[in-house]
Design a protein around this motif. Structure first.
Motif, PDB file in Angstrom:
ATOM      1  N   ASN A  52       0.815  -1.212   0.000  1.00  0.00           N
ATOM      2  CA  ASN A  52       0.000   0.000   0.000  1.00  0.00           C
ATOM      3  C   ASN A  52       0.854   1.270   0.000  1.00  0.00           C
ATOM      4  OD1 ASN A  52       0.946  -0.508   2.545  1.00  0.00           O
ATOM      5  ND2 ASN A  52      -0.982  -0.140   3.606  1.00  0.00           N
ATOM      6  N   TRP A  53       2.089   1.160  -0.472  1.00  0.00           N
ATOM      7  CA  TRP A  53       2.916   2.343  -0.684  1.00  0.00           C
ATOM      8  C   TRP A  53       2.605   2.943  -2.058  1.00  0.00           C
ATOM      9  CZ3 TRP A  53       5.852   4.778   2.816  1.00  0.00           C
ATOM     10  CH2 TRP A  53       6.249   4.072   3.958  1.00  0.00           C
ATOM     11  N   VAL A  54       2.560   4.279  -2.112  1.00  0.00           N
ATOM     12  CA  VAL A  54       2.276   4.992  -3.357  1.00  0.00           C
ATOM     13  C   VAL A  54       3.189   6.217  -3.433  1.00  0.00           C
ATOM     14  CG1 VAL A  54       0.557   6.400  -4.572  1.00  0.00           C
ATOM     15  CG2 VAL A  54      -0.118   4.240  -3.546  1.00  0.00           C
ATOM     16  N   GLY A  55       3.687   6.501  -4.625  1.00  0.00           N
ATOM     17  CA  GLY A  55       4.442   7.730  -4.811  1.00  0.00           C
ATOM     18  C   GLY A  55       3.546   8.944  -4.652  1.00  0.00           C
ATOM     19  N   SER A  56       3.963   9.875  -3.815  1.00  0.00           N
ATOM     20  CA  SER A  56       3.200  11.108  -3.602  1.00  0.00           C
ATOM     21  C   SER A  56       3.856  12.308  -4.255  1.00  0.00           C
ATOM     22  CB  SER A  56       3.053  11.375  -2.096  1.00  0.00           C
ATOM     23  OG  SER A  56       2.301  12.546  -1.859  1.00  0.00           O
ATOM     24  N   TRP A  57       5.180  12.225  -4.440  1.00  0.00           N
ATOM     25  CA  TRP A  57       5.940  13.295  -5.098  1.00  0.00           C
ATOM     26  C   TRP A  57       7.158  12.656  -5.744  1.00  0.00           C
ATOM     27  CZ3 TRP A  57      11.029  14.617  -4.665  1.00  0.00           C
ATOM     28  CH2 TRP A  57      11.435  15.805  -5.295  1.00  0.00           C
ATOM     29  N   LEU A  90      21.681  20.363   3.044  1.00  0.00           N
ATOM     30  CA  LEU A  90      20.736  20.922   2.081  1.00  0.00           C
ATOM     31  C   LEU A  90      19.320  20.699   2.600  1.00  0.00           C
ATOM     32  CD1 LEU A  90      22.226  19.739  -1.343  1.00  0.00           C
ATOM     33  CD2 LEU A  90      22.700  21.841  -0.058  1.00  0.00           C
ATOM     34  N   ARG A  91      18.518  21.750   2.556  1.00  0.00           N
ATOM     35  CA  ARG A  91      17.112  21.653   2.988  1.00  0.00           C
ATOM     36  C   ARG A  91      16.226  21.965   1.782  1.00  0.00           C
ATOM     37  NH1 ARG A  91      15.165  23.735   8.773  1.00  0.00           N
ATOM     38  NH2 ARG A  91      16.053  21.666   9.215  1.00  0.00           N
ATOM     39  N   GLN A  92      15.307  21.029   1.474  1.00  0.00           N
ATOM     40  CA  GLN A  92      14.454  21.162   0.304  1.00  0.00           C
ATOM     41  C   GLN A  92      12.999  20.893   0.677  1.00  0.00           C
ATOM     42  OE1 GLN A  92      16.597  19.468  -3.373  1.00  0.00           O
ATOM     43  NE2 GLN A  92      17.610  18.418  -1.685  1.00  0.00           N
ATOM     44  N   VAL A  93      12.107  21.610   0.020  1.00  0.00           N
ATOM     45  CA  VAL A  93      10.676  21.495   0.270  1.00  0.00           C
ATOM     46  C   VAL A  93      10.019  20.812  -0.916  1.00  0.00           C
ATOM     47  CG1 VAL A  93       8.544  22.729   0.815  1.00  0.00           C
ATOM     48  CG2 VAL A  93      10.755  23.633   1.607  1.00  0.00           C
ATOM     49  N   VAL A  94       9.271  19.738  -0.655  1.00  0.00           N
ATOM     50  CA  VAL A  94       8.545  19.051  -1.724  1.00  0.00           C
ATOM     51  C   VAL A  94       7.058  19.137  -1.422  1.00  0.00           C
ATOM     52  CG1 VAL A  94      10.485  17.509  -2.138  1.00  0.00           C
ATOM     53  CG2 VAL A  94       8.621  16.744  -0.664  1.00  0.00           C
ATOM     54  N   HIS A  95       6.268  19.241  -2.491  1.00  0.00           N
ATOM     55  CA  HIS A  95       4.821  19.379  -2.343  1.00  0.00           C
ATOM     56  C   HIS A  95       4.161  18.036  -2.658  1.00  0.00           C
ATOM     57  CE1 HIS A  95       1.124  21.620  -1.897  1.00  0.00           C
ATOM     58  NE2 HIS A  95       0.672  21.099  -3.029  1.00  0.00           N
ATOM     59  N   LEU A  96       3.581  17.420  -1.647  1.00  0.00           N
ATOM     60  CA  LEU A  96       2.987  16.102  -1.795  1.00  0.00           C
ATOM     61  C   LEU A  96       1.635  16.174  -2.502  1.00  0.00           C
ATOM     62  CD1 LEU A  96       3.681  14.688   1.788  1.00  0.00           C
ATOM     63  CD2 LEU A  96       5.145  14.542  -0.250  1.00  0.00           C
ATOM     64  N   SER A  97       1.280  15.079  -3.141  1.00  0.00           N
ATOM     65  CA  SER A  97      -0.064  14.973  -3.727  1.00  0.00           C
ATOM     66  C   SER A  97      -0.967  14.243  -2.730  1.00  0.00           C
ATOM     67  CB  SER A  97      -0.015  14.294  -5.093  1.00  0.00           C
ATOM     68  OG  SER A  97       0.647  13.039  -5.047  1.00  0.00           O
ATOM     69  N   VAL A  98      -0.865  12.912  -2.669  1.00  0.00           N
ATOM     70  CA  VAL A  98      -1.671  12.166  -1.703  1.00  0.00           C
ATOM     71  C   VAL A  98      -0.998  12.137  -0.337  1.00  0.00           C
ATOM     72  CG1 VAL A  98      -2.824  10.722  -3.409  1.00  0.00           C
ATOM     73  CG2 VAL A  98      -0.604  10.014  -2.510  1.00  0.00           C
ATOM     74  N   GLY A  99      -1.791  11.935   0.701  1.00  0.00           N
ATOM     75  CA  GLY A  99      -1.277  11.865   2.056  1.00  0.00           C
ATOM     76  C   GLY A  99      -1.219  10.439   2.566  1.00  0.00           C
ATOM     77  N   GLY A 100      -0.712  10.277   3.781  1.00  0.00           N
ATOM     78  CA  GLY A 100      -0.615   8.953   4.362  1.00  0.00           C
ATOM     79  C   GLY A 100      -0.168   9.012   5.810  1.00  0.00           C
ATOM     80  N   ASN A 101       0.053   7.833   6.404  1.00  0.00           N
ATOM     81  CA  ASN A 101       0.459   7.778   7.814  1.00  0.00           C
ATOM     82  C   ASN A 101       1.907   7.333   8.008  1.00  0.00           C
ATOM     83  OD1 ASN A 101       0.320   4.972   7.362  1.00  0.00           O
ATOM     84  ND2 ASN A 101      -1.811   4.896   8.062  1.00  0.00           N
ATOM     85  N   SER A 102       2.601   7.033   6.909  1.00  0.00           N
ATOM     86  CA  SER A 102       4.023   6.716   6.962  1.00  0.00           C
ATOM     87  C   SER A 102       4.688   7.298   5.722  1.00  0.00           C
ATOM     88  CB  SER A 102       4.258   5.206   7.007  1.00  0.00           C
ATOM     89  OG  SER A 102       3.734   4.634   8.184  1.00  0.00           O
ATOM     90  N   SER A 161      -4.234   5.345   2.057  1.00  0.00           N
ATOM     91  CA  SER A 161      -5.398   4.809   1.342  1.00  0.00           C
ATOM     92  C   SER A 161      -5.397   5.119  -0.146  1.00  0.00           C
ATOM     93  CB  SER A 161      -6.682   5.370   1.969  1.00  0.00           C
ATOM     94  OG  SER A 161      -6.701   6.795   1.884  1.00  0.00           O
ATOM     95  N   ALA A 162      -4.363   5.778  -0.655  1.00  0.00           N
ATOM     96  CA  ALA A 162      -4.331   6.125  -2.080  1.00  0.00           C
ATOM     97  C   ALA A 162      -4.355   4.863  -2.940  1.00  0.00           C
ATOM     98  CB  ALA A 162      -3.093   6.948  -2.400  1.00  0.00           C
ATOM     99  N   LYS A 163      -5.027   4.966  -4.093  1.00  0.00           N
ATOM    100  CA  LYS A 163      -5.188   3.813  -4.988  1.00  0.00           C
ATOM    101  C   LYS A 163      -3.942   3.551  -5.825  1.00  0.00           C
ATOM    102  CE  LYS A 163     -10.128   4.786  -5.585  1.00  0.00           C
ATOM    103  NZ  LYS A 163     -11.157   5.193  -6.581  1.00  0.00           N
TER     104      LYS A 163
END
Length: 415
Positions: free
Chosen positions: A44-49, A71-83, A213-215
């Motif tokens: 149930n792992w899915v790529g979010s970014w 180095l500090r970088q900010v990424v913008h996620l699409s789907v969320g999750g608990n891990s 829960s992302a598909k």
């Protein structure tokens, strides 16, 4: 050529139809020595970014690398999750890459580019149970999972410490996001230690996966238009970003695999390996991927000023379709967008573009069509972008144009 001349439009359409009909329906030629790729089964792992990586530039931080630097970088996620887990890449490095420590933390900042985070929420990552990892040349590593709730459509801040000289860094040149650096080990720092890195590149970090829960995930594969050329910095308004917001309605993540300047058939340095060469890495091997949208070929047509034909572009598309299907993925073809009056425009290139689009729309070889040309063209002058969507160079859409592209995607394609 007058844009209002309907006979010119008819002539181009007729030539395009003839050229498309003449294409032989033959299987694609596999790349020598390249094993068949398969989608990574990830539970149930899915790529979010994600971002597509390239070799270092000739100048700048990617060329020089860093030492004793975070180095500090900010990424913008699409789907969320608990891990969460992240992928670090040394695909184009010239020496083993030593990573001393990596941390992650959700960002609550809603506007502007800042390295500031809440210190008490910072979590360390490990790699096979250890905080440090050495990544061989040409390789990637995936961190161990960490229990962390991340919301959909939210930011994650990743801090990575490099204790020794890295040499040239694997990068993504046009991230349209500000990155930061600090001297020494500052992965748990609040932010005051950091300074902006000139430019808009991303370094080493290439993917963020979430468990929830992302598909599944949809990969947006392409060149500068997918990458987000002319997009405002740190605003997440590229077409894949805006499509990601719509895909949340279907529980599907969006992964941007665009590279500015990328071509189907030629390697282009920091503009990336040829699309037919990077497809497995940037599409098939992404976590939980279900389908891909292919928007590639305009650079082959315009930068070669006609030396690359529609026949060659179509043959390359057929390779990508076959390789997606072999991996169990759906492949959606995106029509090439208008470029009249832009640099390197030629009538021959226009005819080739029309032929490729005719084939994408009518051949039935793709599992579906995303008609970006129809979404962006000026109804009164169909060879050019609608002025309201034009960034000014007559090739790349602006943020409003990216909105039109996102809305052109039929969400029923992802269920």
């Amino acid at each position: 050529m007058l844009m209002g001349d309907t006979w010119v439009q008819s002539l181009i359409s007729a030539i395009a139809a003839v050229m498309a009909a003449a294409q032989p329906m033959v299987p694609p030629t596999p790349i020598a020595g390249q094993p068949p790729a398969q989608v990574r089964k990830a539970g149930n792992w899915v790529g979010s970014w994600a971002t597509a990586v390239t070799q270092a530039d000739r100048t700048g931080l990617s060329a020089t690398g860093v030492a004793n630097t975070t180095l500090r970088q900010v990424v913008h996620l699409s789907v969320g999750g608990n891990s969460v887990r992240i992928r670090l890449s040394n695909r184009f490095g010239t020496r083993p890459l030593v990573v001393g420590r990596t941390t992650v933390v959700p960002s609550k900042v809603t506007a502007g580019a800042t390295p500031t985070v809440e210190i008490l929420q910072i979590l360390p990552l490990t790699f096979k149970g250890k905080p440090a990892v050495t990544i061989p040349v040409g390789a990637d590593v995936i961190s161990d999972p960490v229990s962390l709730s991340v919301a959909e459509d939210s930011d994650l801040v990743i801090s990575t410490y490099f204790p020794s000289a890295t040499g040239p860094l694997t990068q993504h040149p046009a991230g349209y996001a500000t990155a930061f650096s600090a001297y020494g080990e500052q992965t748990t720092g609040g932010g005051a230690q950091y300074r902006k890195i000139p430019g808009m590149a991303r370094f080493v970090v290439s993917e963020v996966d979430v468990r929830g829960s992302a598909k599944g995930a949809l990969v947006l594969f392409g060149d500068s238009i997918t990458d987000g050329a002319a997009s405002p910095m740190d605003r997440n308004l590229r077409y894949p970003d805006q499509l990601a917001d719509l895909l949340l309605l279907r529980g599907v993540g969006a992964l941007n695999a665009g590279i500015a300047g990328n071509r189907l058939l030629a390697n282009a340095g920091s503009s990336g390996e040829a699309a037919i060469g990077r497809f497995e890495r940037d599409v098939v091997r992404r976590t939980g991927v279900q389908a891909v949208v292919v928007l590639e070929g305009i650079n082959d047509i315009r930068l070669t000023r006609g030396a690359i034909s529609a026949t060659q572009v179509i043959a390359a598309h057929r390779q990508l379709i076959a390789r997606a299907h072999a991996a169990g993925l759906k492949a959606y073809g995106a029509t090439l967008t208008p470029y009249w009056a832009s640099a390197q425009y030629t009538v021959g290139g226009e005819i080739a573009r029309q032929a490729v689009n005719q084939w994408i729309r009518t051949s039935g070889e793709y599992d579906g069509v995303v008609d970006f040309e129809a979404a962006l063209r000026d109804p009164k002058s169909p060879l050019q972008l609608l002025p309201a969507y034009d960034s000014g160079d007559h090739l790349h859409p602006n943020a409003v144009g990216f909105t039109a592209m996102a809305k052109a995607f039929d969400l029923n394609l992802v269920g």
